[in-house]
Design an enzyme around this catalytic site. Structure first.
Site, PDB file in Angstrom:
ATOM      1  N   SER A 145       3.617   0.250  32.809  1.00 14.60           N
ATOM      2  CA  SER A 145       4.388  -0.969  33.133  1.00 14.60           C
ATOM      3  C   SER A 145       3.571  -2.189  32.733  1.00 14.60           C
ATOM      4  O   SER A 145       2.347  -2.099  32.574  1.00 14.60           O
ATOM      5  CB  SER A 145       4.651  -1.006  34.645  1.00 14.60           C
ATOM      6  OG  SER A 145       5.183  -2.248  35.046  1.00 14.60           O
ATOM      7  N   TYR A 158       2.302  -1.214  43.867  1.00 14.21           N
ATOM      8  CA  TYR A 158       2.948  -0.789  42.614  1.00 14.21           C
ATOM      9  C   TYR A 158       2.007  -1.059  41.433  1.00 14.21           C
ATOM     10  O   TYR A 158       1.829  -0.192  40.560  1.00 14.21           O
ATOM     11  CB  TYR A 158       4.270  -1.543  42.439  1.00 14.21           C
ATOM     12  CG  TYR A 158       5.045  -1.166  41.199  1.00 14.21           C
ATOM     13  CD1 TYR A 158       5.789   0.010  41.145  1.00 14.21           C
ATOM     14  CD2 TYR A 158       5.059  -1.992  40.075  1.00 14.21           C
ATOM     15  CE1 TYR A 158       6.509   0.362  40.007  1.00 14.21           C
ATOM     16  CE2 TYR A 158       5.771  -1.648  38.933  1.00 14.21           C
ATOM     17  CZ  TYR A 158       6.502  -0.478  38.897  1.00 14.21           C
ATOM     18  OH  TYR A 158       7.211  -0.121  37.763  1.00 14.21           O
ATOM     19  N   LYS A 162       0.359   1.654  38.879  1.00 10.66           N
ATOM     20  CA  LYS A 162       0.598   1.641  37.428  1.00 10.66           C
ATOM     21  C   LYS A 162      -0.692   1.409  36.629  1.00 10.66           C
ATOM     22  O   LYS A 162      -0.811   1.890  35.498  1.00 10.66           O
ATOM     23  CB  LYS A 162       1.674   0.604  37.085  1.00 10.66           C
ATOM     24  CG  LYS A 162       3.081   1.003  37.566  1.00 10.66           C
ATOM     25  CD  LYS A 162       3.593   2.264  36.870  1.00 10.66           C
ATOM     26  CE  LYS A 162       5.010   2.631  37.271  1.00 10.66           C
ATOM     27  NZ  LYS A 162       5.513   3.825  36.570  1.00 10.66           N
TER      28      LYS A 162
HETATM   29  P1  NAD Z   1      15.202   3.737  38.640  1.00 14.26           P
HETATM   30  O1  NAD Z   1      14.932   3.479  40.074  1.00 14.26           O
HETATM   31  O2  NAD Z   1      16.454   3.201  38.049  1.00 14.26           O
HETATM   32  O3  NAD Z   1      15.105   5.303  38.338  1.00 14.26           O
HETATM   33  C1  NAD Z   1      14.036   6.051  38.845  1.00 14.26           C
HETATM   34  C2  NAD Z   1      14.478   7.484  39.042  1.00 14.26           C
HETATM   35  O4  NAD Z   1      13.351   8.202  39.582  1.00 14.26           O
HETATM   36  C3  NAD Z   1      15.620   7.630  40.049  1.00 14.26           C
HETATM   37  O5  NAD Z   1      16.661   8.415  39.494  1.00 14.26           O
HETATM   38  C4  NAD Z   1      14.975   8.306  41.253  1.00 14.26           C
HETATM   39  O6  NAD Z   1      15.853   9.163  41.970  1.00 14.26           O
HETATM   40  C5  NAD Z   1      13.829   9.063  40.599  1.00 14.26           C
HETATM   41  N1  NAD Z   1      12.746   9.378  41.538  1.00 14.26           N
HETATM   42  C6  NAD Z   1      12.223   8.568  42.489  1.00 14.26           C
HETATM   43  N2  NAD Z   1      11.286   9.210  43.181  1.00 14.26           N
HETATM   44  C7  NAD Z   1      11.208  10.469  42.669  1.00 14.26           C
HETATM   45  C8  NAD Z   1      10.439  11.596  42.984  1.00 14.26           C
HETATM   46  N3  NAD Z   1       9.542  11.601  43.985  1.00 14.26           N
HETATM   47  N4  NAD Z   1      10.602  12.720  42.241  1.00 14.26           N
HETATM   48  C9  NAD Z   1      11.508  12.746  41.243  1.00 14.26           C
HETATM   49  N5  NAD Z   1      12.281  11.708  40.910  1.00 14.26           N
HETATM   50  C10 NAD Z   1      12.134  10.568  41.616  1.00 14.26           C
HETATM   51  O7  NAD Z   1      13.937   3.147  37.862  1.00 14.26           O
HETATM   52  P2  NAD Z   1      13.731   2.754  36.314  1.00 14.26           P
HETATM   53  O8  NAD Z   1      13.804   1.287  36.223  1.00 14.26           O
HETATM   54  O9  NAD Z   1      14.542   3.603  35.429  1.00 14.26           O
HETATM   55  O10 NAD Z   1      12.179   3.135  36.172  1.00 14.26           O
HETATM   56  C11 NAD Z   1      11.734   4.315  35.537  1.00 14.26           C
HETATM   57  C12 NAD Z   1      10.231   4.200  35.351  1.00 14.26           C
HETATM   58  O11 NAD Z   1       9.941   3.016  34.618  1.00 14.26           O
HETATM   59  C13 NAD Z   1       9.455   4.068  36.673  1.00 14.26           C
HETATM   60  O12 NAD Z   1       8.220   4.759  36.544  1.00 14.26           O
HETATM   61  C14 NAD Z   1       9.215   2.572  36.781  1.00 14.26           C
HETATM   62  O13 NAD Z   1       8.091   2.295  37.571  1.00 14.26           O
HETATM   63  C15 NAD Z   1       9.000   2.231  35.318  1.00 14.26           C
HETATM   64  N6  NAD Z   1       9.214   0.827  34.986  1.00 14.26           N
HETATM   65  C16 NAD Z   1      10.412   0.215  35.245  1.00 14.26           C
HETATM   66  C17 NAD Z   1      10.561  -1.120  34.896  1.00 14.26           C
HETATM   67  C18 NAD Z   1      11.853  -1.880  35.149  1.00 14.26           C
HETATM   68  O14 NAD Z   1      11.844  -3.121  34.986  1.00 14.26           O
HETATM   69  N7  NAD Z   1      12.945  -1.234  35.489  1.00 14.26           N
HETATM   70  C19 NAD Z   1       9.507  -1.824  34.296  1.00 14.26           C
HETATM   71  C20 NAD Z   1       8.313  -1.156  34.058  1.00 14.26           C
HETATM   72  C21 NAD Z   1       8.183   0.176  34.399  1.00 14.26           C
END
Ligand code: NAD
Length: 263
Positions: A145, A158, A162
């Protein structure tokens, strides 16, 4: 011939958001994909949708909590039983729960760092053991991230988790190179997913923002590309990291943040 034809992949956090988009893009380029998520009902529904287009030979799913080693092993065994092998493991599942720095609790820290940190470690270890037992080249790809590169207010655990993903990527790359395994990662900026909807609400709940959408606007005001990302802005890179084109890369994190953090 697609860019990842014949590659057997697992994507965690695949029920929605970035993980779902990664999985869809891999399928479109010829991979077999196991959609894995803690939300068993949703991931079953989503994968059933993709089975209509791509067939049962290339789409399967697994309910898994990435912090549960036995469940992670079962997910890998299921994937290998279905596709015959494992080639690429995405450790993408992640959580966030903003709190003011002085209010962060042990529970908040453990929840976030368990899923984002320990979950990533377990996923890397068990995928690596599978690659070693197969005797094949393998790729591990971790979701980092912008919060892997800078500390931001109200999300300290968080950010710590990360930063940890970067450390695991670098350590894993060094430790696993002798087994013909590469470890890379990618670092999204602000991506419009369900996670952000929840973060937006959480930031209002703790008084850090006043109206829906304010947090995302303020947070992303310095994106050089002038807008937040859609999940599909991420998938050109994630498919590249899964493809043979990147087989010589290891230990690196690719920033995909529209120029938000120049590090
Ligand atoms: P999201 O919340 O839309 O999706 C995350 C998914 O992970 C969900 O379907 C949830 O059910 C699943 N999950 C949560 N805990 C879990 C567990 N213990 N075991 C298995 N599955 C689990 O999030 P997103 O925005 O798609 O993020 C995906 C990844 O990208 C994450 O690692 C997040 O930290 C990272 N990220 C997101 C952003 C953003 O702006 N959305 C930015 C940087 C990094």
């Amino acid at each position: 011939m697609g860019r990842v034809t014949g590659r057997s992949c697992i994507v965690t956090g695949a029920a929605q958001g970035i993980g779902r988009a990664i999985s869809e893009a891999l399928l479109a380029e010829g991979a077999s994909v196991c959609f894995a998520d803690i939300n068993g009902e949703k991931v079953a529904d989503i994968s059933a949708e993709y089975r209509k287009t791509f067939g049962a030979n290339v789409v399967t799913h697994s309910q898994v909590d990435v912090t549960d080693r036995a469940a992670v092993c079962a997910m890998i065994n299921h994937t290998v039983a279905t596709f015959g092998k494992l080639d690429v493991k995405f450790n993408n599942a992640g959580v966030n729960k903003p709190m003011n720095f002085l209010d962060v609790t042990e529970e908040n820290w453990r929840f976030i760092n368990d899923v984002n940190g320990l979950g990533c470690l377990i996923g890397m270890q068990e995928a690596a053991k599978q690659f070693i037992s197969q005797g094949t080249f393998g790729k591990i790809i971790n979701t980092a991230s912008i919060a892997s590169r800078q500390g931001f207010d109200n999300v300290a655990p968080y950010c710590a988790s990360k930063f940890g993903v970067v450390a695991l990527t670098q350590s894993g790359a060094r430790d696993l190179a002798k087994h013909n395994i590469t470890v890379t990662g990618f670092a999204p900026g602000v991506v419009d997913t369900e996670m952000w909807e929840q973060v937006d609400q959480d930031l209002m709940d703790i008084g850090a923002s006043k109206r829906p959408g304010q947090a995302m606007e303020e947070f992303s005001s310095e994106i050089l590309r002038g807008r937040v990302a859609k999940p599909q802005d991420i998938t050109g890179t994630t498919t590249f990291l899964a493809a043979a084109e990147s087989d010589y890369m290891t230990g690196q994190i690719v920033m995909i943040d529209g120029g938000m953090t120049l590090v």
